[in-house]
Design an enzyme around this catalytic site. Structure first.
Site, mmCIF file in Angstrom:
data_model
loop_
_atom_site.group_PDB
_atom_site.id
_atom_site.type_symbol
_atom_site.label_atom_id
_atom_site.label_comp_id
_atom_site.label_asym_id
_atom_site.label_seq_id
_atom_site.Cartn_x
_atom_site.Cartn_y
_atom_site.Cartn_z
ATOM 1 N NE ARG A 37 -39.767 -1.281 6.421
ATOM 2 C CZ ARG A 37 -38.408 -1.612 6.745
ATOM 3 N NH1 ARG A 37 -37.735 -2.939 7.159
ATOM 4 N NH2 ARG A 37 -37.266 -0.718 6.808
ATOM 5 C CG ASP A 54 -40.254 0.325 -2.806
ATOM 6 O OD1 ASP A 54 -39.650 0.971 -2.427
ATOM 7 O OD2 ASP A 54 -40.752 -1.236 -2.744
ATOM 8 C CG ASN A 80 -31.096 7.832 6.402
ATOM 9 O OD1 ASN A 80 -30.715 7.698 7.807
ATOM 10 N ND2 ASN A 80 -32.074 6.918 7.216
ATOM 11 C CE1 TYR A 136 -25.055 1.902 0.564
ATOM 12 C CE2 TYR A 136 -22.545 2.193 0.840
ATOM 13 C CZ TYR A 136 -23.682 2.580 1.148
ATOM 14 O OH TYR A 136 -24.180 3.327 2.612
ATOM 15 C CE LYS A 140 -25.238 5.378 0.828
ATOM 16 N NZ LYS A 140 -26.522 6.106 0.511
ATOM 17 C CB VAL A 167 -23.288 3.307 12.076
ATOM 18 C CG1 VAL A 167 -22.192 4.697 12.667
ATOM 19 C CG2 VAL A 167 -24.911 3.938 11.348
ATOM 20 C CB THR A 169 -28.414 0.968 11.352
ATOM 21 O OG1 THR A 169 -27.198 0.817 10.155
ATOM 22 C CG2 THR A 169 -27.847 1.971 11.947
#
Length: 246
Positions: A37, A54, A80, A136, A140, A167, A169
């Site tokens: 990566r 991972d 992040n 999700y 969060k 954003v 990404t």
């Protein structure tokens, strides 16, 4: 200059965060899931180091912490890394930040990536305890509550949650309308700005350097305590003592 760890730093907001921190002269350790990566990334020669593992796998997450600990106590950790992949949502978005926090000396500052979607999340701890289910948005909400719980219980660590916006990404997609630059600047600021410039100094939920009101459950002391207990039960690891960040 600060020693900062950024997780999920091979692409997107994490990469942008690491690059700006390095541009400002900070010592940055970047995390990626695997060496492939980061192979070929032109910013690596400006980084203090790389840690690999991972975060969907608790054992690998603990090994990431062990690698990071070799660099010493961090001034700041930017959590992040995140995913919307259902089987891995809770492990990556909630369990991994907790495991890293519990497996490392508490940093001076901790920044956790949240989302405006946390406002529609459910304050349900069953996905943490069972390892099944949870959206999700739920993940969060839980990580926002954890960030604020850490701030309340460990005043030596300035802990904040950040909504970077939607954003463009790899996870956000090309149709996202948010600003990728603004999407990472709050994290850099919270990790490194003089404390007098940040108000509240800890326990904030931020969007583009402005404090926002989080989901009520995220600020509920009783829910925070239940969340910490559930995370302790699930992982077998407790957070360091409060004075460990002093």
């Amino acid at each position: 200059m600060a020693l900062v760890l950024v997780t999920g730093a091979s692409t997107g907001l994490g990469l942008a965060t690491a690059a700006e921190l390095a541009d400002r002269g900070h010592d940055v350790v970047v995390h990626a899931r695997a060496s492939v990566r980061v192979d070929g990334l032109d910013i690596l020669d400006r980084m203090r180091g790389v840690v690999l593992g991972d975060l969907a796998d608790p054992e690998e997450t603990v090994r990431v912490a062990e690698q990071a600990n070799a660099f010493g106590r961090f001034d700041a950790v930017v959590h992040n890394a995140g995913t919307m992949n259902d089987p891995h949502t809770m492990p990556v978005n909630v369990l991994a930040p907790y495991l890293l926090t519990a497996s490392m000396p508490l940093p001076g500052r901790a920044v956790f990536l949240s989302s405006a979607m946390h406002l529609s999340g459910r304050p349900d701890l069953d996905p943490v305890l069972s390892g099944r289910g949870g959206s999700y948005s739920d993940s969060k909400l839980l990580i926002t509550a954890f960030a604020l719980a850490l701030a309340a219980r460990h005043p030596g660590t300035r802990s904040h949650a950040v909504d970077p916006g939607w954003v463009p990404t790899r996870m956000g997609g090309s149709s996202a309308t948010g600003d990728l630059v603004e999407g990472h600047r709050t994290q850099v600021w919270l990790a490194t700005a003089p404390e007098k410039d940040i108000e509240p100094r800890s326990g904030g939920y931020w969007h583009h350097r402005a404090v926002r009101r989080p989901h009520p459950a995220a600020r509920d002391a009783e829910f925070q305590q239940h969340l910490l207990q559930a995370l302790h039960t699930r992982t077998g690891l407790a957070l360091p003592d409060a004075d460990a960040a002093g």
